[in-house]
Design a protein around this motif. Structure first.
Motif, mmCIF file in Angstrom:
data_model
loop_
_atom_site.group_PDB
_atom_site.id
_atom_site.type_symbol
_atom_site.label_atom_id
_atom_site.label_comp_id
_atom_site.label_asym_id
_atom_site.label_seq_id
_atom_site.Cartn_x
_atom_site.Cartn_y
_atom_site.Cartn_z
ATOM 1 N N PRO A 288 -3.331 -17.883 6.272
ATOM 2 C CA PRO A 288 -4.063 -18.358 7.457
ATOM 3 C C PRO A 288 -4.919 -17.247 8.042
ATOM 4 C CG PRO A 288 -1.829 -17.758 8.059
ATOM 5 C CD PRO A 288 -1.929 -17.579 6.556
ATOM 6 N N PHE A 289 -5.589 -17.533 9.143
ATOM 7 C CA PHE A 289 -6.304 -16.489 9.868
ATOM 8 C C PHE A 289 -5.316 -15.393 10.233
ATOM 9 C CE2 PHE A 289 -7.671 -14.772 14.049
ATOM 10 C CZ PHE A 289 -8.781 -14.081 13.588
ATOM 11 N N LEU A 290 -5.654 -14.158 9.902
ATOM 12 C CA LEU A 290 -4.715 -13.053 10.001
ATOM 13 C C LEU A 290 -4.986 -12.183 11.228
ATOM 14 C CD1 LEU A 290 -4.770 -12.062 6.217
ATOM 15 C CD2 LEU A 290 -2.934 -13.290 7.432
ATOM 16 N N ARG A 291 -3.930 -11.972 12.000
ATOM 17 C CA ARG A 291 -3.982 -11.070 13.142
ATOM 18 C C ARG A 291 -3.330 -9.747 12.756
ATOM 19 N NH1 ARG A 291 -3.150 -16.287 14.375
ATOM 20 N NH2 ARG A 291 -4.450 -17.196 16.016
ATOM 21 N N PRO A 292 -3.612 -8.667 13.477
ATOM 22 C CA PRO A 292 -3.028 -7.371 13.107
ATOM 23 C C PRO A 292 -1.519 -7.404 12.933
ATOM 24 C CG PRO A 292 -4.762 -7.039 14.711
ATOM 25 C CD PRO A 292 -4.597 -8.527 14.579
ATOM 26 N N GLY A 293 -0.808 -8.180 13.777
ATOM 27 C CA GLY A 293 0.641 -8.253 13.677
ATOM 28 C C GLY A 293 1.146 -8.958 12.438
ATOM 29 N N ASP A 294 0.251 -9.678 11.740
ATOM 30 C CA ASP A 294 0.644 -10.379 10.510
ATOM 31 C C ASP A 294 0.680 -9.455 9.302
ATOM 32 O OD1 ASP A 294 0.722 -12.891 11.804
ATOM 33 O OD2 ASP A 294 -1.445 -13.141 11.554
ATOM 34 N N LEU A 295 0.141 -8.256 9.426
ATOM 35 C CA LEU A 295 -0.162 -7.442 8.252
ATOM 36 C C LEU A 295 0.852 -6.319 8.025
ATOM 37 C CD1 LEU A 295 -4.003 -7.089 8.882
ATOM 38 C CD2 LEU A 295 -2.836 -8.780 7.453
ATOM 39 N N PRO A 296 0.998 -5.910 6.778
ATOM 40 C CA PRO A 296 1.827 -4.735 6.498
ATOM 41 C C PRO A 296 1.144 -3.470 7.003
ATOM 42 C CG PRO A 296 0.714 -5.469 4.497
ATOM 43 C CD PRO A 296 0.425 -6.498 5.543
ATOM 44 N N LYS A 297 1.931 -2.503 7.419
ATOM 45 C CA LYS A 297 1.388 -1.220 7.862
ATOM 46 C C LYS A 297 1.099 -0.345 6.641
ATOM 47 C CE LYS A 297 1.842 -2.299 12.193
ATOM 48 N NZ LYS A 297 0.639 -2.635 12.989
ATOM 49 N N ILE A 298 -0.060 0.278 6.643
ATOM 50 C CA ILE A 298 -0.468 1.125 5.524
ATOM 51 C C ILE A 298 -0.462 2.577 5.984
ATOM 52 C CG2 ILE A 298 -2.204 1.506 3.745
ATOM 53 C CD1 ILE A 298 -0.999 -1.336 3.785
ATOM 54 N N PRO A 299 0.463 3.406 5.482
ATOM 55 C CA PRO A 299 0.526 4.807 5.923
ATOM 56 C C PRO A 299 -0.785 5.548 5.668
ATOM 57 C CG PRO A 299 2.486 4.199 4.663
ATOM 58 C CD PRO A 299 1.512 3.061 4.511
ATOM 59 N N ASP A 300 -1.185 6.341 6.653
ATOM 60 C CA ASP A 300 -2.359 7.221 6.548
ATOM 61 C C ASP A 300 -3.679 6.457 6.392
ATOM 62 O OD1 ASP A 300 -0.645 9.476 6.613
ATOM 63 O OD2 ASP A 300 -0.309 9.278 4.450
ATOM 64 N N SER A 301 -3.679 5.148 6.651
ATOM 65 C CA SER A 301 -4.924 4.378 6.537
ATOM 66 C C SER A 301 -5.817 4.643 7.741
ATOM 67 C CB SER A 301 -4.621 2.883 6.459
ATOM 68 O OG SER A 301 -5.810 2.128 6.572
ATOM 69 N N THR A 302 -7.114 4.758 7.498
ATOM 70 C CA THR A 302 -8.084 4.895 8.591
ATOM 71 C C THR A 302 -8.669 3.553 8.991
ATOM 72 O OG1 THR A 302 -9.855 5.310 6.991
ATOM 73 C CG2 THR A 302 -8.687 7.229 7.890
ATOM 74 N N ASP A 303 -8.312 2.495 8.256
ATOM 75 C CA ASP A 303 -8.780 1.138 8.552
ATOM 76 C C ASP A 303 -7.609 0.194 8.313
ATOM 77 O OD1 ASP A 303 -10.026 -1.289 8.835
ATOM 78 O OD2 ASP A 303 -11.722 -0.830 7.540
ATOM 79 N N GLN A 304 -6.697 0.178 9.282
ATOM 80 C CA GLN A 304 -5.452 -0.560 9.109
ATOM 81 C C GLN A 304 -5.689 -2.046 8.845
ATOM 82 O OE1 GLN A 304 -2.146 -0.052 8.957
ATOM 83 N NE2 GLN A 304 -2.256 2.177 9.036
ATOM 84 N N TYR A 305 -6.688 -2.624 9.519
ATOM 85 C CA TYR A 305 -6.864 -4.074 9.363
ATOM 86 C C TYR A 305 -7.344 -4.424 7.949
ATOM 87 C CZ TYR A 305 -7.945 -8.932 10.233
ATOM 88 O OH TYR A 305 -7.969 -10.303 10.155
ATOM 89 N N THR A 306 -8.440 -3.797 7.504
ATOM 90 C CA THR A 306 -8.960 -4.100 6.161
ATOM 91 C C THR A 306 -7.924 -3.774 5.090
ATOM 92 O OG1 THR A 306 -11.248 -3.715 6.832
ATOM 93 C CG2 THR A 306 -10.765 -3.587 4.484
#
Length: 417
Positions: free
Chosen positions: A142-160
């Motif tokens: 579905p439409f994805l919100r930040p809370g729906d996503l896995p956390k990516i360590p050291d990412s500079t663009d957490q959402y993408t």
């Protein structure tokens, strides 16, 4: 295997204050005819099923009456529906236990297991042919919100990076389920891809995690087809198999020239044999009268004469054309709305909008001429208008994006309920 891809129904939408229930019903009747005539195995509905997070009882009844009719007409039809940014994720999922019994899967949220980890198995569905055999797999996100996503360590663009990772996990799960079978894997999503053509006034900007658009590279190369929702213009983005089917009805006057459609996709094993456009008839015309560009110099009298000279056939009041009338004014015209209404008094049309601008940029009212126009403004448009009144320089992109992100987060908090 054959799929029909639709999206952005926006059931319950009103057009400048006018009800569109009959228009939507005529579309649903047309879609039912396509199901009977084209005999698809699966119907995909890629989000924004409803126009608001709190749809009317009439809009909800319209949806559930349609899916009931569709299953009665073709009992083995599989329906997969995801929530869009206009939908309430919880509300659209509420009847899932009943709908699943009918072979209808509805995905509004990204679920987690007892340990808090994302359960990708709830986002992957077998696609069944007319015999009930599994002939493919669908990633239904579905439409994805930040809370729906896995956390990516050291990412500079957490959402993408989070969206990319979630699609990767779902795809890997589908690949495991498919094994060595020659079956397509189809992706579904409701999002804005970089390079996609947007519709003025009718699409909310999706500033999520600081991003307005996502790259097509979020989808793995193993996906045979990607069925997207959100953009109202039918288009391919990035590759032939990554498609927006567009909305079935024009949602604003900026969509007057769109060819609205559904898409039929036929597979031979894991390969697309054909993608066919199923053109949706437009039952209500949109008419734009008067000054339609900055260079237009039609006088008020000439525009009013155009209105009076319109020769239109009588129509059901609910199917009469919508009219937008545009003027370029050299001086204030306080009785303009009354004069327009007089010119249209005996015409079988519905006056949706009067848009005015002055020859002086400092006096432009940006087309806001009625209370309904004010109600239709987005928070971003109000913010930009206030900024323009106070400052002569253009609004910085950083400020515009920061405000849009705050407004979007507030909207998401409401629709998630």
């Amino acid at each position: 295997m054959r799929l029909i891809h639709t999206s952005d129904w926006h059931l319950g939408q009103t057009f400048h204050g006018f009800d569109r229930q009959l228009e939507h019903q005529l579309f649903l009747d047309w879609l039912l005819d396509q199901i009977v005539g084209e005999q698809p195995d699966v119907l995909l509905i890629a989000g924004d099923v409803f126009d608001t997070a709190n749809p009317s009882a009439t809009a909800q009844k319209q949806l559930y009456h349609f899916v009931t009719q569709a299953k009665q007409s073709k009992p083995n039809l599989q329906i997969i529906m995801i929530a869009g940014n206009h939908d309430s994720a919880g509300r659209i999922e509420a009847p899932s236990p009943l709908l699943q019994v009918m072979g209808i899967d509805v995905i509004g949220t990204v679920k987690r297991d007892v340990s808090g980890e994302i359960d990708v198995s709830t986002l992957v569905f077998p696609l069944r042919n007319h015999s009930g055999e599994t002939s493919g797999w669908c990633l239904a996100l579905p439409f994805l919100r930040p809370g729906d996503l896995p956390k990516i360590p050291d990412s500079t663009d957490q959402y993408t990076d989070g969206v990319t990772e979630l699609y990767r996990r779902a795809l890997n799960h589908a690949l495991e389920l498919r094994g060595e079978a020659n079956q397509p894997i189809v992706g579904m999503g409701h999002l804005h891809l970089t390079g996609g053509v947007t519709s003025e006034l009718s699409e909310r900007r999706l500033i999520v995690g600081g991003n307005e658009a996502l790259p097509a590279s979020i989808f793995g190369s193993e996906l045979a087809y990607v069925a997207l929702g959100h953009l109202h213009k039918a288009q391919r983005v990035g590759a032939e198999h990554i498609r927006y089917c567009g909305s079935p009805l024009p949602m604003s006057f900026s969509e007057v020239n769109y060819q609205h459609q559904a898409l039929r996709i036929d597979f031979d094993g894991n390969t697309i044999r054909q993608i066919e456009s199923l053109k949706i008839p437009r039952n209500v015309e949109l008419l734009r009268i008067g000054a339609t560009s900055d260079s237009a110099t039609l006088s008020v009298d000439k525009v009013l004469r155009q209105l009076m000279e319109m020769d239109l056939s009588p129509a059901n009041p609910e199917l009469q054309p919508f009219v937008e009338v545009s003027f370029v004014l050299e001086q204030p015209e306080p009785d303009l709305k009354h004069r327009v209404e007089l010119a249209l008094a005996d015409k079988p049309v519905r006056l949706a909008r009067i848009q005015t601008r002055t020859t002086s940029a400092n006096q432009s009212n940006s087309g806001i001429s009625t209370m309904h126009d004010m109600e239709q403004l987005t928070p971003e448009q109000v913010f930009q208008s206030l900024y323009a009144r106070k400052y002569t320089d253009p609004m910085p992109d950083e400020l515009r994006n920061a405000f849009s992100q705050i407004a979007t987060q507030a909207l998401h908090a409401e629709t998630a309920q």
